[in-house]
Scaffold this active site. Structure first.
Site, PDB file in Angstrom:
ATOM      1  N   ASP A  76      -3.716  -2.379   6.385  1.00 24.95           N
ATOM      2  CA  ASP A  76      -3.278  -1.936   5.057  1.00 24.95           C
ATOM      3  C   ASP A  76      -4.307  -0.988   4.463  1.00 24.95           C
ATOM      4  OD1 ASP A  76      -2.076  -1.602   2.624  1.00 24.95           O
ATOM      5  OD2 ASP A  76      -2.464  -3.641   1.899  1.00 24.95           O
ATOM      6  N   GLY A  77      -3.890   0.272   4.303  1.00 25.32           N
ATOM      7  CA  GLY A  77      -4.722   1.223   3.587  1.00 25.32           C
ATOM      8  C   GLY A  77      -4.946   2.521   4.340  1.00 25.32           C
ATOM      9  N   GLY A  78      -4.473   3.621   3.770  1.00 21.59           N
ATOM     10  CA  GLY A  78      -4.750   4.942   4.333  1.00 21.59           C
ATOM     11  C   GLY A  78      -4.024   5.244   5.622  1.00 21.59           C
TER      12      GLY A  78
ATOM     13  N   GLY B 263      -6.879  -2.282  -4.173  1.00 20.65           N
ATOM     14  CA  GLY B 263      -6.674  -1.970  -5.586  1.00 20.65           C
ATOM     15  C   GLY B 263      -5.960  -0.649  -5.830  1.00 20.65           C
TER      16      GLY B 263
ATOM     17  N   ASP C  98       2.481  -4.900  -3.692  1.00 24.49           N
ATOM     18  CA  ASP C  98       1.094  -5.170  -4.081  1.00 24.49           C
ATOM     19  C   ASP C  98       1.069  -5.795  -5.471  1.00 24.49           C
ATOM     20  OD1 ASP C  98      -0.388  -4.162  -1.834  1.00 24.49           O
ATOM     21  OD2 ASP C  98       0.175  -2.139  -2.469  1.00 24.49           O
TER      22      ASP C  98
ATOM     23  N   SER D  11       1.281   5.752   0.288  1.00 24.86           N
ATOM     24  CA  SER D  11       1.314   7.215   0.127  1.00 24.86           C
ATOM     25  C   SER D  11       1.765   7.906   1.411  1.00 24.86           C
ATOM     26  CB  SER D  11      -0.052   7.739  -0.325  1.00 24.86           C
ATOM     27  OG  SER D  11      -1.077   7.327   0.551  1.00 24.86           O
TER      28      SER D  11
ATOM     29  N   HIS E 174       1.534  -8.906  -1.382  1.00 29.66           N
ATOM     30  CA  HIS E 174       0.099  -8.845  -1.086  1.00 29.66           C
ATOM     31  C   HIS E 174      -0.629  -9.161  -2.389  1.00 29.66           C
ATOM     32  CE1 HIS E 174      -3.549  -6.057  -0.007  1.00 29.66           C
ATOM     33  NE2 HIS E 174      -3.905  -7.312  -0.171  1.00 29.66           N
TER      34      HIS E 174
ATOM     35  N   SER F  99       4.890   0.143   1.526  1.00 36.43           N
ATOM     36  CA  SER F  99       4.266  -0.386   0.308  1.00 36.43           C
ATOM     37  C   SER F  99       4.729   0.425  -0.897  1.00 36.43           C
ATOM     38  CB  SER F  99       2.740  -0.313   0.435  1.00 36.43           C
ATOM     39  OG  SER F  99       2.139  -0.625  -0.801  1.00 36.43           O
TER      40      SER F  99
ATOM     41  N   HIS G 153       6.561  -4.031   1.221  1.00 34.34           N
ATOM     42  CA  HIS G 153       5.259  -4.603   0.836  1.00 34.34           C
ATOM     43  C   HIS G 153       5.069  -4.394  -0.668  1.00 34.34           C
ATOM     44  CE1 HIS G 153       0.780  -5.036   1.935  1.00 34.34           C
ATOM     45  NE2 HIS G 153       0.686  -4.428   0.766  1.00 34.34           N
TER      46      HIS G 153
HETATM   47  C1  DX5 Z   1      -4.060  -1.277  -1.923  1.00 31.03           C
HETATM   48  C2  DX5 Z   1      -2.818  -1.852  -1.375  1.00 31.03           C
HETATM   49  C3  DX5 Z   1      -2.149  -1.052  -0.330  1.00 31.03           C
HETATM   50  C4  DX5 Z   1      -1.755   0.308  -0.802  1.00 31.03           C
HETATM   51  C5  DX5 Z   1      -1.815   1.253   0.341  1.00 31.03           C
HETATM   52  O1  DX5 Z   1      -4.778  -2.256  -2.552  1.00 31.03           O
HETATM   53  O2  DX5 Z   1      -3.039  -3.121  -0.799  1.00 31.03           O
HETATM   54  O3  DX5 Z   1      -1.012  -1.751   0.156  1.00 31.03           O
HETATM   55  O4  DX5 Z   1      -0.477   0.285  -1.371  1.00 31.03           O
HETATM   56  O5  DX5 Z   1      -1.705   2.535  -0.111  1.00 31.03           O
HETATM   57  P1  DX5 Z   1      -1.894   3.764   0.868  1.00 31.03           P
HETATM   58  O6  DX5 Z   1      -0.996   3.527   2.041  1.00 31.03           O
HETATM   59  O7  DX5 Z   1      -1.532   4.933   0.050  1.00 31.03           O
HETATM   60  O8  DX5 Z   1      -3.346   3.734   1.286  1.00 31.03           O
HETATM   61 ZN    ZN Z   2      -1.258  -3.995   0.039  1.00 33.62          ZN
END
Ligand code: DX5
Ligand code: ZN
Length: 227
Positions: A173-175, A140, A33, A196, A64, A7, A31
């Site tokens: 998706d996320g963390g 977000g 966003d 990240s 996304h 992402s 990906h």
């Molecule tokens: C947040 C996005 C994610 C984000 C993930 O709304 O949908 O795709 O980029 O970021 P990390 O991997 O840092 O949690």
């Molecule tokens: Zn995303």
């Protein structure tokens, strides 16, 4: 075989092409966003970024959409070079017409589900989509912690996908980080989205490689096969 979707939200956007090239050998999907400031508070990315990225990589570009009325963006995104679009179940009164509109635009299509939304809301559409993405953070922002409530949701979704339409990709998706990626795969995800966890690491290429290797391992538990 699972895969990594990198992402770009946490990439250095001033050097986006170089950043993507660094991770492209290991990230099978890029990906993107896209946020409108209404469905989620921030605004982010969009067709101009997709258009800039398109000549840089042959990897599929997955949008996304964290936007209200997502179908308004499909044609422009397809024309810019997007391959697959995912939109939020919470953003549309009835996903059916938007799924068909994405297909008509020539896009692969996925549904994304927030942590608070019952998974049953996605179930009626499993035969019509290519991709189901479960959020493990509040949408977000990058750099949040994965909420472990996503794991039983992945297990339940994996069971439904294996029964109803095994071709559907199940994304988290996320963390997602090296420390929790194996657990997500064991719970049934076959696509790890990480921003990240890739681009904010000292060596993004090595981080992408490590995540891709974890994604490619066999899940430690049977993934919902029904006998
Ligand atoms: C947040 C996005 C994610 C984000 C993930 O709304 O949908 O795709 O980029 O970021 P990390 O991997 O840092 O949690
Ligand atoms: Zn995303």
């Amino acid at each position: 075989m699972g895969k990594l979707s990198a992402s770009i939200l946490a990439a250095d956007l001033a050097r986006l092409g170089e950043e993507v090239k660094l991770v492209e050998p290991y990230a099978e999907v890029i990906h993107v966003d896209i946020m409108d400031g209404h469905f989620v508070p921030p605004i982010a990315l969009g067709a101009v970024v997709v258009r800039s990225l398109r000549p840089v990589t042959e990897r599929p570009l997955h949008g996304h959409l964290m936007v209200d009325a997502p179908e308004a963006y499909f044609d422009e995104l397809r024309e810019a070079g997007l391959d697959v679009v995912s939109f939020h179940l919470e953003a549309v009164p009835d996903p059916g017409p938007a799924i068909r509109k994405a297909r008509e635009a020539g896009l692969g299509v996925g549904l994304t589900v927030n942590l608070e939304t019952p998974l049953e809301a996605a179930a009626p559409y499993l035969e019509e989509i290519d991709d189901l993405m479960l959020m493990s953070i509040r949408p977000g922002w990058s750099f949040q912690q994965l909420n472990p409530e996503v794991y039983p949701r992945l297990e339940a979704a994996r069971g439904q996908i294996d029964r109803r339409n095994p071709a559907v990709d199940l994304e988290i998706d996320g963390g997602v980080k090296i420390e929790n990626a194996a657990r997500a795969i064991d719970a049934g995800a076959n696509v790890l989205v990480a921003a990240s966890g890739v681009f904010a690491q000292p060596d993004p290429s090595a981080a992408a490689r490590a995540l891709a290797e974890i994604a490619a391992t066999e899940p430690a538990r049977p993934t919902g096969k029904v006998h």
